[in-house]
Motif scaffolding. Structure first.
Motif, PDB file in Angstrom:
ATOM      1  N   SER A   1       0.827  -1.208   0.000  1.00  0.00           N
ATOM      2  CA  SER A   1       0.000   0.000   0.000  1.00  0.00           C
ATOM      3  C   SER A   1       0.857   1.253   0.000  1.00  0.00           C
ATOM      4  CB  SER A   1      -0.956  -0.005   1.205  1.00  0.00           C
ATOM      5  OG  SER A   1      -0.245  -0.125   2.420  1.00  0.00           O
ATOM      6  N   VAL A   2       2.111   1.127   0.458  1.00  0.00           N
ATOM      7  CA  VAL A   2       3.094   2.202   0.311  1.00  0.00           C
ATOM      8  C   VAL A   2       4.257   1.635  -0.488  1.00  0.00           C
ATOM      9  CG1 VAL A   2       4.682   3.761   1.479  1.00  0.00           C
ATOM     10  CG2 VAL A   2       2.435   3.333   2.469  1.00  0.00           C
ATOM     11  N   HIS A   3       4.545   2.272  -1.625  1.00  0.00           N
ATOM     12  CA  HIS A   3       5.587   1.727  -2.508  1.00  0.00           C
ATOM     13  C   HIS A   3       6.403   2.818  -3.208  1.00  0.00           C
ATOM     14  CE1 HIS A   3       2.816   2.699  -5.806  1.00  0.00           C
ATOM     15  NE2 HIS A   3       1.882   2.200  -5.017  1.00  0.00           N
ATOM     16  N   ASP A   4       5.985   4.080  -3.083  1.00  0.00           N
ATOM     17  CA  ASP A   4       6.729   5.160  -3.719  1.00  0.00           C
ATOM     18  C   ASP A   4       6.438   6.466  -2.981  1.00  0.00           C
ATOM     19  OD1 ASP A   4       4.136   5.778  -4.446  1.00  0.00           O
ATOM     20  OD2 ASP A   4       4.437   5.434  -6.599  1.00  0.00           O
ATOM     21  N   LYS A   5       6.936   7.588  -3.512  1.00  0.00           N
ATOM     22  CA  LYS A   5       6.771   8.869  -2.843  1.00  0.00           C
ATOM     23  C   LYS A   5       5.305   9.272  -2.736  1.00  0.00           C
ATOM     24  CE  LYS A   5       9.556  11.114  -5.559  1.00  0.00           C
ATOM     25  NZ  LYS A   5      10.329  12.221  -6.175  1.00  0.00           N
ATOM     26  N   ALA A   6       4.533   9.039  -3.782  1.00  0.00           N
ATOM     27  CA  ALA A   6       3.132   9.450  -3.771  1.00  0.00           C
ATOM     28  C   ALA A   6       2.328   8.675  -2.729  1.00  0.00           C
ATOM     29  CB  ALA A   6       2.528   9.256  -5.161  1.00  0.00           C
ATOM     30  N   SER A   7       2.539   7.366  -2.668  1.00  0.00           N
ATOM     31  CA  SER A   7       1.792   6.569  -1.696  1.00  0.00           C
ATOM     32  C   SER A   7       2.283   6.845  -0.276  1.00  0.00           C
ATOM     33  CB  SER A   7       1.905   5.076  -2.020  1.00  0.00           C
ATOM     34  OG  SER A   7       3.255   4.662  -2.126  1.00  0.00           O
ATOM     35  N   LEU A   8       3.562   7.197  -0.126  1.00  0.00           N
ATOM     36  CA  LEU A   8       4.067   7.591   1.192  1.00  0.00           C
ATOM     37  C   LEU A   8       3.392   8.878   1.654  1.00  0.00           C
ATOM     38  CD1 LEU A   8       5.996   7.476   3.610  1.00  0.00           C
ATOM     39  CD2 LEU A   8       7.730   8.589   2.176  1.00  0.00           C
ATOM     40  N   GLN A   9       3.241   9.826   0.753  1.00  0.00           N
ATOM     41  CA  GLN A   9       2.581  11.072   1.119  1.00  0.00           C
ATOM     42  C   GLN A   9       1.135  10.823   1.532  1.00  0.00           C
ATOM     43  OE1 GLN A   9       3.041  14.349  -1.550  1.00  0.00           O
ATOM     44  NE2 GLN A   9       1.431  15.560  -0.601  1.00  0.00           N
ATOM     45  N   ALA A  10       0.444   9.974   0.790  1.00  0.00           N
ATOM     46  CA  ALA A  10      -0.948   9.663   1.124  1.00  0.00           C
ATOM     47  C   ALA A  10      -1.038   9.005   2.504  1.00  0.00           C
ATOM     48  CB  ALA A  10      -1.553   8.753   0.058  1.00  0.00           C
ATOM     49  N   PHE A  11      -0.107   8.099   2.786  1.00  0.00           N
ATOM     50  CA  PHE A  11      -0.092   7.431   4.092  1.00  0.00           C
ATOM     51  C   PHE A  11       0.130   8.447   5.207  1.00  0.00           C
ATOM     52  CE2 PHE A  11       2.000   5.410   7.658  1.00  0.00           C
ATOM     53  CZ  PHE A  11       1.332   4.200   7.811  1.00  0.00           C
ATOM     54  N   CYS A  12       1.119   9.305   5.025  1.00  0.00           N
ATOM     55  CA  CYS A  12       1.443  10.282   6.069  1.00  0.00           C
ATOM     56  C   CYS A  12       0.303  11.272   6.273  1.00  0.00           C
ATOM     57  CB  CYS A  12       2.729  11.017   5.720  1.00  0.00           C
ATOM     58  SG  CYS A  12       4.222  10.010   5.910  1.00  0.00           S
ATOM     59  N   GLN A  13      -0.330  11.714   5.201  1.00  0.00           N
ATOM     60  CA  GLN A  13      -1.476  12.615   5.341  1.00  0.00           C
ATOM     61  C   GLN A  13      -2.600  11.935   6.110  1.00  0.00           C
ATOM     62  OE1 GLN A  13      -1.867  13.823   1.093  1.00  0.00           O
ATOM     63  NE2 GLN A  13      -2.105  15.892   1.936  1.00  0.00           N
ATOM     64  N   GLY A  14      -2.883  10.704   5.755  1.00  0.00           N
ATOM     65  CA  GLY A  14      -3.948   9.984   6.451  1.00  0.00           C
ATOM     66  C   GLY A  14      -3.629   9.785   7.914  1.00  0.00           C
ATOM     67  N   ARG A  15      -2.386   9.450   8.214  1.00  0.00           N
ATOM     68  CA  ARG A  15      -1.985   9.233   9.607  1.00  0.00           C
ATOM     69  C   ARG A  15      -2.032  10.542  10.401  1.00  0.00           C
ATOM     70  NH1 ARG A  15       1.825   7.796  13.529  1.00  0.00           N
ATOM     71  NH2 ARG A  15       1.540   5.640  14.220  1.00  0.00           N
ATOM     72  N   LEU A  16      -1.620  11.631   9.775  1.00  0.00           N
ATOM     73  CA  LEU A  16      -1.636  12.926  10.451  1.00  0.00           C
ATOM     74  C   LEU A  16      -3.041  13.323  10.871  1.00  0.00           C
ATOM     75  CD1 LEU A  16      -0.285  15.615  11.284  1.00  0.00           C
ATOM     76  CD2 LEU A  16      -0.587  16.385   8.917  1.00  0.00           C
ATOM     77  N   HIS A  17      -4.012  13.116  10.000  1.00  0.00           N
ATOM     78  CA  HIS A  17      -5.373  13.578  10.270  1.00  0.00           C
ATOM     79  C   HIS A  17      -6.202  12.578  11.072  1.00  0.00           C
ATOM     80  CE1 HIS A  17      -5.287  17.290   7.906  1.00  0.00           C
ATOM     81  NE2 HIS A  17      -4.489  16.643   7.074  1.00  0.00           N
ATOM     82  N   THR A  18      -5.638  11.433  11.397  1.00  0.00           N
ATOM     83  CA  THR A  18      -6.366  10.439  12.211  1.00  0.00           C
ATOM     84  C   THR A  18      -5.608  10.200  13.519  1.00  0.00           C
ATOM     85  OG1 THR A  18      -5.288   8.651  10.933  1.00  0.00           O
ATOM     86  CG2 THR A  18      -7.496   9.350  10.256  1.00  0.00           C
ATOM     87  N   ALA A  19      -4.654   9.279  13.479  1.00  0.00           N
ATOM     88  CA  ALA A  19      -3.879   8.980  14.684  1.00  0.00           C
ATOM     89  C   ALA A  19      -3.114  10.199  15.176  1.00  0.00           C
ATOM     90  CB  ALA A  19      -2.907   7.829  14.399  1.00  0.00           C
TER      91      ALA A  19
END
Length: 224
Positions: A33-51
């Motif tokens: 689900s995380v494999h490059d810069k774009a998916s890393l950004q999406a993961f970090c954004q999601g984590r920032l706004h939740t956890a």
């Protein structure tokens, strides 16, 4: 108040054990689900706004002087996965050890005495920020940054990403981080003696699932 204390507390070299944890990144990479810069950004954004938002609210409330034991129970209620609850307490114990040496405080000593089994890390972070003379907003910023800084750093090792790209990603999220920290601090202002229902309670089911899967691995690079 010393803003320099905030730099010390947020520094990845502060011996609070966070370097050994990936914040769900190792399991996310394994699941592709995380494999490059774009998916890393999406993961970090999601984590920032939740956890990240939830942790920032707990940290801000603790820094404001609200009862850390009550906040620890609130953190339990906001962490549905047993594996992540265990991780949060382990990180809390490590941070408490470092904080008591760095900023000696009766509040930190009391927390260690009353909860030897550990307290959720965001709560310890908030009590530590208060002992260091920092504000609830400072504590919220530190918690929010930690929620994305750890996973971004882990991704560099796991995906062999350019560290400059990871740093640029974090810098690009600075505005959103400020918004999250501000919202968390405002929520902490609404906490009353009757309860902590005003604090954010944003769930991230995928992080819980990844945490449970990761805990079952026999071989792993990160503790979580």
């Amino acid at each position: 108040m010393s803003r320099a204390a905030l730099l010390v507390l947020a520094d990845g070299r502060f011996p609070a054990g966070g370097y050994a944890h990936s914040g769900g990144m190792e399991a996310a990479v394994a699941s592709h689900s995380v494999h490059d810069k774009a998916s890393l950004q999406a993961f970090c954004q999601g984590r920032l706004h939740t956890a990240g938002l939830t942790a920032a609210g707990l940290a801000a409330a603790a820094a404001a002087g609200h009862d850390p034991l009550t906040l620890d129970e609130a953190a339990d209620a906001r962490t549905s996965g047993p594996a992540l609850r265990q991780v949060a307490r382990r990180l809390g114990r490590q941070m408490l050890r470092a904080a008591r040496v760095t900023w000696p405080s009766p509040d930190l000593d009391r927390l260690a005495r009353l909860r030897p089994q550990g307290v959720h890390q965001p709560v310890v972070l908030g009590v530590t920020a208060r002992a260091a003379g920092l504000t609830p907003l400072d504590a919220a910023r530190c918690a929010a940054y930690e929620s994305i800084g750890g996973p971004a750093t882990a991704a560099v090792r796991l995906l062999s990403l350019d560290p400059l790209d990871a740093t640029a990603l974090l810098a690009g999220l600075a505005g959103e981080l400020d918004d999250v920290a501000g919202a968390a601090a405002e929520a902490a202002d609404r906490v009353t003696a009757d309860g902590v229902s005003a604090l954010p309670a944003v769930c991230a089911p995928l992080l819980d699932i990844l945490g449970e899967r990761h805990a079952a691995w026999n071989v792993r690079l990160f503790a979580s």
